[in-house]
Design a protein around this motif. Structure first.
Motif, short mmCIF file in Angstrom:
data_model
loop_
_atom_site.label_atom_id
_atom_site.label_comp_id
_atom_site.label_asym_id
_atom_site.label_seq_id
_atom_site.Cartn_x
_atom_site.Cartn_y
_atom_site.Cartn_z
N VAL B 174 27.76 24.70 44.24
CA VAL B 174 29.05 24.09 44.52
C VAL B 174 29.23 22.84 43.67
N ILE B 175 30.43 22.67 43.14
CA ILE B 175 30.80 21.44 42.44
C ILE B 175 32.01 20.87 43.15
N ALA B 176 31.79 19.79 43.87
CA ALA B 176 32.90 19.13 44.55
C ALA B 176 33.37 17.95 43.71
N ALA B 177 34.65 17.66 43.80
CA ALA B 177 35.19 16.51 43.07
C ALA B 177 36.01 15.65 44.01
N ILE B 178 35.88 14.36 43.85
CA ILE B 178 36.72 13.43 44.60
C ILE B 178 37.74 12.83 43.65
N ASP B 179 38.99 12.98 44.00
CA ASP B 179 40.06 12.38 43.20
C ASP B 179 40.05 10.88 43.47
N TYR B 180 39.40 10.16 42.57
CA TYR B 180 39.08 8.75 42.81
C TYR B 180 40.17 7.88 42.19
N ASN B 181 41.32 7.89 42.84
CA ASN B 181 42.45 7.12 42.29
C ASN B 181 42.66 5.80 43.02
N GLY B 182 41.88 5.58 44.06
CA GLY B 182 41.94 4.27 44.72
C GLY B 182 43.17 4.04 45.59
N GLN B 183 43.94 5.13 45.80
CA GLN B 183 45.20 4.95 46.54
C GLN B 183 45.27 5.92 47.72
N GLN B 184 45.89 5.49 48.78
CA GLN B 184 46.24 6.41 49.86
C GLN B 184 47.61 6.00 50.41
N ILE B 185 48.11 6.69 51.42
CA ILE B 185 49.52 6.52 51.79
C ILE B 185 49.87 5.06 52.07
N ASP B 186 49.02 4.41 52.84
CA ASP B 186 49.36 3.05 53.26
C ASP B 186 48.98 1.97 52.26
N GLY B 187 48.42 2.37 51.13
CA GLY B 187 48.09 1.37 50.12
C GLY B 187 46.77 1.66 49.42
N PRO B 188 46.22 0.66 48.72
CA PRO B 188 44.94 0.86 48.05
C PRO B 188 43.84 1.15 49.08
N THR B 189 42.95 2.06 48.74
CA THR B 189 41.90 2.44 49.70
C THR B 189 41.08 1.22 50.13
N GLU B 190 40.85 0.30 49.21
CA GLU B 190 40.00 -0.84 49.59
C GLU B 190 40.67 -1.73 50.63
N LYS B 191 41.99 -1.67 50.71
CA LYS B 191 42.67 -2.43 51.77
C LYS B 191 42.81 -1.62 53.05
N VAL B 192 43.09 -0.34 52.91
CA VAL B 192 43.29 0.50 54.10
C VAL B 192 41.97 0.71 54.83
N MET B 193 40.96 1.16 54.12
CA MET B 193 39.61 1.37 54.69
C MET B 193 38.66 1.50 53.51
N ASP B 194 37.99 0.41 53.25
CA ASP B 194 37.21 0.32 52.01
C ASP B 194 36.10 1.38 51.96
N LEU B 195 36.09 2.15 50.89
CA LEU B 195 35.08 3.21 50.72
C LEU B 195 33.76 2.64 50.22
N LYS B 196 33.80 1.38 49.79
CA LYS B 196 32.59 0.72 49.24
C LYS B 196 31.98 1.60 48.15
N ASN B 197 30.67 1.72 48.15
CA ASN B 197 30.02 2.40 47.04
C ASN B 197 29.88 3.90 47.32
N LEU B 198 30.92 4.64 46.93
CA LEU B 198 30.94 6.08 47.21
C LEU B 198 29.79 6.80 46.53
#
Lengths: 325, 283
Positions: B174-198
């Protein structure tokens, strides 16, 4: 008390319905190489150990991760496998409702969700584990088949029948040791109700463990000169409306009996059928909008009004209502 | 595996972006942002890397399989499927409209070729992909399973149940990919819920993790996919952190969550299409 009654069905042995599932799954695995099993850290409770031992490459321990288990099972159908997932009924439904809804039901996947420890008869573990809403949740899902067999033999037969049934299904069974009163190696036709006892005054539609209570209730009613028909509704969806309507056309009133909330269970499905076709008095035997608690299965069935005595009372009430129509 | 040049693939990307924007504009609803950001990756998979059959078979035996977990990227997937010949491109005009097979989020209910599972309620796709990947092994099928997730989606607990499972069972096809664009509906991921070091998180869960730092550069995407493929079959599942820019290809859409789920106006569509060459003919 039941021993002194003239029962139309009797038993010599008691066994848990979950063992019917476990033994059925093992046989299913032998019959069909595409059958695979998944379990969320409850192999012993679900009686899946024999399958695991005989088919280790077709068995997947997923750990305590039920959401993942449902998704995995959906994925395993792609490529032709027939996955049977196993965990407690609570974790098989409420915990993973959205996973079942999207990845299994809406996607039309051939996943068999097999759920043990359903209802009050789970006993001492108490209300956190005694799910009484699972049938409602599952029957609301389009494409979903819902089956609640009554004893060891019927559970085994239902498990085997599911192998050849294409589409999502929910199989509900339980923990307690319970009378084995239906035939070994019986034919199990999904969606076909089984008229176990003929009667003329009232029809008792029962499912799961309460089919036994209905059999006992029939004998009690007969002693009082009341003729009750007992119909085993092992398949709650699709419901055998034809059998229900034919019976009520004869008896004129009915009782539903299930180890489930009265909201959203078998009784509601029967009520819907009656009201759309032939309105007739219907009394519910089920849990009246409350959670359960710790206790022995017998104590709990008595306290929550689900045993044979309660079915008798409900039957008399239904007959009285019919008379006053 | 198709033998297409970088230039040909980029031409397909331009057309696919036009398709996505016209689809979303046509119904005034949908999710253009992530669709534009993931275009290179999807085109690389469907027009270059994957062995797949546009005469759709649900079982996909002998084919590489693709699962989209963040189903709101549906416009992109439909455009790529249509441009791959799974169904006629004219059907793209029915996107999200009544009686369509092109539902708002991908579904199997209407029988759209190319779709193997419904998605959109987040967090479920990786589990499905892993089940399919294990069955490939059981069936002696040596093809791969690809899955795409969103980065905001990493906030769903089920993702981590699946991550743990894949490493435990050594699901290395399996090859999974994360679309790492740093954005989600309510804003930047680091503000909404920080993913830290994925990256560290996935590595700690037992995955082989690689970066594609330029996820909107076809050459970089192809190189990353080649690297990922090289890591399969070695006892560990493979994850690509795919750095993309939401809204890539349209200057006023790029790099902002604003275009996550809204449609362009007539004027905005005209402006956007002016930035994207029509290479294969609009539907």
């Amino acid at each position: 008390m039941e021993k002194t009654l003239d029962l139309k069905f009797t038993y010599t042995e008691k066994k848990d319905t979950r063992s019917g599932f476990g033994d059925g799954l093992l046989e299913a695995g032998r019959q069909n190489p595409n059958v695979v099993g998944l379990c969320a850290d409850l192999i012993g409770s679900l009686k899946m150990g024999a399958f695991q031992k005989e088919f280790p490459e077709r068995f997947f321990q997923v750990g305590i991760a039920e959401a993942n288990m449902i998704g995995l099972a959906a994925g395993m159908t792609i490529g032709g496998k027939i996955p049977f997932t196993g965990t407690f009924a609570n974790f098989s439904t409420g915990r993973v409702y959205d996973q079942i809804r999207q990845s299994v039901a809406y996607s039309g996947k051939n996943v068999k969700i097999c759920a043990s420890h359903a209802g009050l008869t789970l006993g001492e573990d108490g209300a956190t584990h005694q799910i009484l809403e699972d049938v409602g949740m599952m029957k609301m899902l389009p494409h979903m088949t819902v089956i609640n067999p009554c004893d060891y033999n019927q559970t085994k037969a239902a498990t085997l029948a599911l192998v050849n049934h294409e589409g999502p299904a929910y199989l509900r069974f339980g923990r307690p040791s319970w009378p084995i009163f239906t035939p070994k190696d019986q034919e199990f036709v999904i969606g076909k109700a089984w008229k176990m006892i003929e009667g003329t005054d009232v029809t008792i539609f029962a499912t799961g463990h309460l089919v036994w209570e209905a059999v006992v209730a029939e004998a009690m009613l007969r002693e009082e000169g009341i003729s009750a028909e007992v119909i085993n509704i092992h398949t709650i969806k699709p419901l055998d409306e034809e059998a229900i309507l034919a019976s009520v056309a004869k008896t004129g009133c009915a009782v539903s009996a299930e180890e489930h909330q009265i909201n959203g269970g078998l009784g509601d499905s029967i009520a819907q059928t009656l009201i759309r076709n032939n309105p007739a008095p219907l009394e519910y035997v089920g849990v009246m909008d409350s959670f359960g608690e710790s206790g022995t299965p017998t104590q709990l069935l008595e306290k929550y009004g689900l045993n044979a005595e309660n079915i008798v009372k409900a039957a008399k009430k239904a007959i009285a209502r019919k008379m006053s129509y | 595996m198709e033998n297409k040049s970088i230039e040909q693939l980029n031409d397909i990307c331009s057309q696919v972006r036009r398709d996505c924007l016209r689809m979303v504009h046509g119904v005034q609803s949908g999710h253009p942002g992530a669709a534009l950001g993931l275009t290179e990756y999807f085109v690389a998979l469907f027009f270059k890397e994957m062995t797949h059959n546009n005469q759709f078979q649900m079982d996909g035996k002998g084919e590489d399989l693709f699962f989209l977990s963040n189903g709101h990227v549906s416009a992109l997937w439909y455009a790529v499927l249509a441009r791959s010949g799974y169904f006629g491109v004219e059907e793209l005009g029915t996107f999200r409209k009544i009686n369509t097979r092109l539902q708002g989020h991908p579904a199997t209910e209407e029988g759209l070729p190319g779709i193997r599972i419904a998605s959109g309620s987040l967090g479920q796709g990786l589990s499905v992909a892993l089940g399919a990947a294990q069955v490939k092994k059981l069936n002696g099928d040596d093809k791969l399973v690809y899955a795409v997730m969103g980065d905001g989606e990493q906030q769903e607990g089920q993702v981590w149940e699946a991550a743990m499972y894949a490493a435990h069972y050594k699901i290395d096809n399996v090859i999974a990919a994360i679309d790492y664009n740093g954005q989600q509906i309510d804003g930047p991921t680091e503000k909404v819920m920080d993913l830290k070091n994925l990256k560290a998180k996935w590595e700690a869960f037992g995955w082989e993790v690689i970066d594609i730092k330029k996820g909107n550069d076809m050459e970089a995407v192809l190189a990353g996919l080649a690297q990922a493929k090289g890591l399969t079959g070695k006892g560990k599942p493979v994850l690509i952190l795919l750095y993309t820019e939401m809204g890539y290809g349209v200057d006023f859409m790029v790099g902002t969550h604003k275009w996550h789920g809204i449609a362009p106006s007539d004027a905005e569509l005209a402006n956007a299409l002016g930035q994207l060459k029509e290479t294969l003919g609009d539907y």
